[in-house]
Structure formats: C-alpha cells, structure tokens
Design a protein around this motif. Sequence first.
Motif, PDB file in Angstrom:
ATOM      1  N   GLY A 163       2.956   2.284   1.953  1.00  0.00           N
ATOM      2  CA  GLY A 163       1.885   2.946   1.203  1.00  0.00           C
ATOM      3  C   GLY A 163       1.435   4.264   1.773  1.00  0.00           C
ATOM      4  O   GLY A 163       0.506   4.882   1.243  1.00  0.00           O
ATOM      5  N   ILE A 164       2.060   4.712   2.871  1.00  0.00           N
ATOM      6  CA  ILE A 164       1.637   5.969   3.502  1.00  0.00           C
ATOM      7  C   ILE A 164       2.822   6.926   3.648  1.00  0.00           C
ATOM      8  O   ILE A 164       2.922   7.678   4.626  1.00  0.00           O
ATOM      9  CB  ILE A 164       0.973   5.705   4.872  1.00  0.00           C
ATOM     10  CG1 ILE A 164       1.921   4.933   5.803  1.00  0.00           C
ATOM     11  CG2 ILE A 164      -0.333   4.971   4.702  1.00  0.00           C
ATOM     12  CD1 ILE A 164       1.392   4.843   7.242  1.00  0.00           C
ATOM     13  N   GLN A 165       3.698   6.905   2.667  1.00  0.00           N
ATOM     14  CA  GLN A 165       4.897   7.753   2.731  1.00  0.00           C
ATOM     15  C   GLN A 165       4.539   9.236   2.786  1.00  0.00           C
ATOM     16  O   GLN A 165       5.197  10.019   3.480  1.00  0.00           O
ATOM     17  CB  GLN A 165       5.803   7.468   1.526  1.00  0.00           C
ATOM     18  CG  GLN A 165       6.438   6.088   1.542  1.00  0.00           C
ATOM     19  CD  GLN A 165       7.287   5.870   2.790  1.00  0.00           C
ATOM     20  OE1 GLN A 165       8.099   6.711   3.148  1.00  0.00           O
ATOM     21  NE2 GLN A 165       7.079   4.740   3.457  1.00  0.00           N
ATOM     22  N   GLN A 166       3.527   9.640   2.048  1.00  0.00           N
ATOM     23  CA  GLN A 166       3.143  11.051   2.055  1.00  0.00           C
ATOM     24  C   GLN A 166       2.712  11.489   3.451  1.00  0.00           C
ATOM     25  O   GLN A 166       3.118  12.547   3.938  1.00  0.00           O
ATOM     26  CB  GLN A 166       2.021  11.320   1.056  1.00  0.00           C
ATOM     27  CG  GLN A 166       1.585  12.787   1.024  1.00  0.00           C
ATOM     28  CD  GLN A 166       0.483  13.047   0.008  1.00  0.00           C
ATOM     29  OE1 GLN A 166       0.235  12.229  -0.870  1.00  0.00           O
ATOM     30  NE2 GLN A 166      -0.168  14.192   0.128  1.00  0.00           N
ATOM     31  N   GLN A 167       1.899  10.661   4.093  1.00  0.00           N
ATOM     32  CA  GLN A 167       1.451  10.996   5.447  1.00  0.00           C
ATOM     33  C   GLN A 167       2.626  11.058   6.423  1.00  0.00           C
ATOM     34  O   GLN A 167       2.663  11.904   7.319  1.00  0.00           O
ATOM     35  CB  GLN A 167       0.427   9.976   5.940  1.00  0.00           C
ATOM     36  CG  GLN A 167      -0.904  10.029   5.217  1.00  0.00           C
ATOM     37  CD  GLN A 167      -0.961   9.084   4.034  1.00  0.00           C
ATOM     38  OE1 GLN A 167       0.055   8.824   3.390  1.00  0.00           O
ATOM     39  NE2 GLN A 167      -2.150   8.565   3.759  1.00  0.00           N
ATOM     40  N   MET A 168       3.603  10.157   6.228  1.00  0.00           N
ATOM     41  CA  MET A 168       4.773  10.158   7.101  1.00  0.00           C
ATOM     42  C   MET A 168       5.593  11.430   6.914  1.00  0.00           C
ATOM     43  O   MET A 168       6.066  12.029   7.882  1.00  0.00           O
ATOM     44  CB  MET A 168       5.643   8.921   6.810  1.00  0.00           C
ATOM     45  CG  MET A 168       5.022   7.592   7.221  1.00  0.00           C
ATOM     46  SD  MET A 168       4.820   7.392   9.007  1.00  0.00           S
ATOM     47  CE  MET A 168       3.092   7.848   9.201  1.00  0.00           C
TER      48      MET A 168
END
Length: 205
Positions: A163-168
């Motif tokens: 759920g945090i692909q953008q942050q990654m």
Amino acid sequence: MRGLLVLGLWLWGLGAVAAPRETLESKLQTGDVVLHTSRSRQSKAIQAATHSSLSHVGLVEVTPKGVFVVEAVQPVQRVPFAKWKARGVKGHIMVLRPENLDVATRQRVLDAAKKHLGKPYDWRFGWGDEAMYCSELVRKAYIEGAGVEYGKMERLGSLDVAGIQQQMRERYGTQVPLDLELVTPASLARDDRLMVIHSDFPEGC
C-alpha cells in the motif's frame, strides 16, 4: 482527647493529598528505549508497513541537568525528554527497559549512540554508519555498548509495502531493494528481552 485525634487525622489527610505524585520522567533510566507515533511525513508509511502505531524510537539519557532523548532524525540529536514526548501523536509513549544491565553498561550504550550525533538521517534505511535512522541507532548502540542485538533484522520485502508503493518509488526509484535488511521500531517493541515499564498505547499497538 477525641478532638486531638480528629485533628491529627485531618492533618494526616492533608499530607496524603499534598504528597507529590511520581512522574514518568522520574522513573526513567539511562538506556531506556522510548517509542511514540511520529508526526513526520513518513510515519504513516512506517505504520502501514509494520502494522504498528510505533513509528519512532530513541534512547533515554538521565543527567543531573534533566532527562534527554538521543534520536536519529535530521540530524541525529539530543533533545529534552518532555519535548520529545510532546512531539508524539497525543503524547502517547512506550518505555522499554533491558533486563539485567548494570549502570555502567547502560552508560556505554548511551555513549555509543552519542557518537553519531550530528549525522544525517538515513532516508534509504541502509546499514552503513555515515547516516542513521532511528531504530538502527538504538540497535547499533546496544550492540556496541552491551553486546546485545535487540529487535529483528527484516527484509524490506517481508513488510507490508503493497500500500505504500508511491513512497517506495519516491525513495528508491523504480528499483525498490526488497532484499534490503532493516530493523523497525515495531520489531524492537516486540523483543521479549525488553520489559515494558510504561505504555499508554492501546493493546496491539
């Protein structure tokens, strides 16, 4: 005689009411591990990846001039405990204490952490010493000062990063290093060798 007895009981009651309450700060010891929910931009991502509200951690230092926390932010710094606690969401805090460590050993742990003061925060969660993230600082300080490895090293890919692909991608670009090993605040909190001295978090945090 009865009047004197009543007066004595009344005065004793006043003394009991006026007795100062022991504060959390007065219970702390050098080397205690303190955790809270950070208000930083990356805090929600850490909470999502670890399924825990514990997103930041530091080490306590008790001195004649007051109580402080050594923490890895930008940069690694030493701040008054009250200020550190107030930065957490709702002021909630968890305090953990290692078992069976003497005063000298706990001081060596704190001294090991303070060697990193002024270093930049490690946004990429590497394991080198040129930069530090919060739980890395705590784990390394205890390894150097006490010879104990608290918390568990985990692969980035083993955490819930779906759920945090953008942050990654913002942090690593298109090649997210899922094999990267790191230690999280939640992992430190799960270590049974660290006793819970205080917590006003709900269970299951």
